[in-house]
Design an enzyme around this catalytic site. Structure first.
Site, PDB file in Angstrom:
ATOM      1  CB  CYS A   1      -0.786  -0.073   1.426  1.00 30.43           C
ATOM      2  SG  CYS A   1      -1.837  -1.341   1.440  1.00 30.43           S
TER       3      CYS A   1
HETATM    4  P1  XMP Z   1      -0.560  -7.309   3.569  1.00 32.67           P
HETATM    5  O1  XMP Z   1       0.231  -6.443   4.617  1.00 32.67           O
HETATM    6  O2  XMP Z   1      -1.048  -8.619   4.258  1.00 32.67           O
HETATM    7  O3  XMP Z   1      -1.952  -6.579   3.224  1.00 32.67           O
HETATM    8  O4  XMP Z   1       0.357  -7.547   2.487  1.00 32.67           O
HETATM    9  C1  XMP Z   1      -3.013  -7.105   2.386  1.00 32.67           C
HETATM   10  C2  XMP Z   1      -3.874  -6.017   2.253  1.00 32.67           C
HETATM   11  O5  XMP Z   1      -3.648  -4.848   1.804  1.00 32.67           O
HETATM   12  C3  XMP Z   1      -4.557  -4.097   0.997  1.00 32.67           C
HETATM   13  N1  XMP Z   1      -4.384  -3.675  -0.137  1.00 32.67           N
HETATM   14  C4  XMP Z   1      -4.154  -2.599  -0.691  1.00 32.67           C
HETATM   15  N2  XMP Z   1      -4.170  -1.356   0.287  1.00 32.67           N
HETATM   16  N3  XMP Z   1      -3.569  -0.250  -2.007  1.00 32.67           N
HETATM   17  C5  XMP Z   1      -3.808  -0.415  -0.498  1.00 32.67           C
HETATM   18  O6  XMP Z   1      -3.833   0.846   0.043  1.00 32.67           O
HETATM   19  C6  XMP Z   1      -3.609  -1.415  -2.642  1.00 32.67           C
HETATM   20  O7  XMP Z   1      -3.030  -1.253  -3.979  1.00 32.67           O
HETATM   21  C7  XMP Z   1      -3.664  -2.455  -1.979  1.00 32.67           C
HETATM   22  N4  XMP Z   1      -3.907  -3.588  -2.402  1.00 32.67           N
HETATM   23  C8  XMP Z   1      -4.168  -4.716  -1.367  1.00 32.67           C
HETATM   24  C9  XMP Z   1      -5.845  -4.998   1.285  1.00 32.67           C
HETATM   25  O8  XMP Z   1      -6.620  -4.799   2.268  1.00 32.67           O
HETATM   26  C10 XMP Z   1      -5.046  -6.405   1.601  1.00 32.67           C
HETATM   27  O9  XMP Z   1      -6.070  -7.421   2.010  1.00 32.67           O
END
Ligand code: XMP
Length: 329
Positions: A176
């Site tokens: 993110c």
């Molecule tokens: P981890 O830390 O486990 O997080 O890799 C996975 C979660 O990240 C969120 N997610 C995003 N958040 N931009 C964001 O701000 C993105 O492009 C994005 N893609 C995923 C999502 O909640 C996921 O479960």
């Protein structure tokens, strides 16, 4: 101006308690999400393109966790993936808030999908509320997960619109860039704490994003009922996508969901090392979680949430928490 303090996973540690737990194997990690959805382990796969299609859904459900299929494909593709899942009771599917997502929901329900995950970047929003309300009314027997929010107010909003489970955290995920690019977000522990204080068993909570270890998983479950994992599962054999060879090493893609949008500013694309079967990763997480419960003197996840005590640590505390002063071999 009101400025509150914010804490992340690495800012705190659980204070160990008197324990009568004899063995990690006696610890129960099950969780009841409601609407007859019971997990043996409190682990949910991120509903992301590089994390969950049929292979991951089958692997995680066979371990007693929940797989949620991503929505970055046509309705037909998502249905065809869902039909290849062997345990539809422990396989959900994600949806957005467009008009076509109503059709997606209808087709998924026809195919036997009992768990919907309405997933958008900022769910404390009128239109997300309307879609939550629509899905809750149209599919009352389905488990409805909605998110993401970062405040108790946002979580209550989704609950009042009909969500059974609220997904928490904004901008904490490994891929993110929301906090950097928009300046918005709440550090994970503070966000989870503000939701746990208002949810109080009325609705369930999923801690989503930023979990990098079994220790973080254990901390998250002091506030939430289950945890959603992306990067910890990325690179495993069961994730979609092919192996990439670079400098004699093997990787798989792990891309932020917003990178599939035309005007992405909120996520990055990445490579993660390949990790082998997901069951090995999950086993290690569960070993750590069970051990954590025994340090806490409890043998189940409900008791873990009753009165956990934390200590806020400094950068020196974080440094001494990691192996140090040796060359790890
Ligand atoms: P981890 O830390 O486990 O997080 O890799 C996975 C979660 O990240 C969120 N997610 C995003 N958040 N931009 C964001 O701000 C993105 O492009 C994005 N893609 C995923 C999502 O909640 C996921 O479960």
């Amino acid at each position: 101006m009101n400025i509150i303090d914010g804490l992340s996973y690495d800012d705190i540690l659980l204070i160990p308690k008197y324990s009568e737990v004899q063995s990690r194997s006696l610890v129960d990690t099950s969780v009841d999400l409601g609407k007859n959805i019971k997990l043996k382990i409190p682990i949910i796969t991120a509903n992301m393109k590089n994390i969950c299609e049929e292979d991951m859904a089958n692997a995680i459900s066979s371990l007693g966790g929940l797989g949620i299929l991503h929505r970055f494909c046509s309705i037909e593709e998502q249905i065809s993936i869902f039909r290849k899942c062997q345990n539809p009771d422990l396989t959900g599917a994600s949806l957005g808030i467009q008009e076509e997502d109503k059709e997606r929901a209808e087709k998924l329900a026809e195919a036997g999908c009992k768990i919907f995950c309405l997933d958008v970047a900022h769910a404390h929003n009128k239109f997300v509320g309307e879609m939550t309300n629509y899905l809750a009314k149209t599919y009352p027997s389905n488990l409805l997960i909605a998110g993401n929010v970062a405040t108790g107010e946002g979580a209550n909003f989704l609950y009042e619109k009909g969500a059974d489970v609220v997904k928490v955290n904004i901008g904490s995920g490994s891929i993110c860039s929301t906090r950097i690019e928009t300046g918005n977000g709440v550090p994970t522990i503070t966000a989870l704490d503000s939701v746990a204080k208002v949810a109080r068993g009325k609705y369930k909570v999923i801690a989503d994003g930023g979990i990098t270890s079994a220790g973080n998983l254990s901390k998250s479950l002091c506030f939430a009922d289950a945890a959603m994992l992306g990067s910890l599962l990325a690179g495993t054999d069961e994730t979609p996508g092919s192996i990439i060879y670079e400098d004699g090493r093997t990787y798989k893609r792990y891309d932020g969901s917003s990178t599939f949008k035309n005007s992405n500013i909120e996520g990055v694309q990445s490579l993660v090392p390949t990790k082998g079967p997901v069951k090995n990763i999950v086993q290690k997480l569960l070993d750590g979680l069970r051990s954590s419960l025994s340090y806490q003197g409890v043998d189940n996840l409900n008791d873990l949430k009753k009165d956990p005590q934390f200590v806020k640590i400094t950068s020196a505390g974080l440094k001494e928490s990691h192996p140090h002063s040796v060359r790890v071999i």
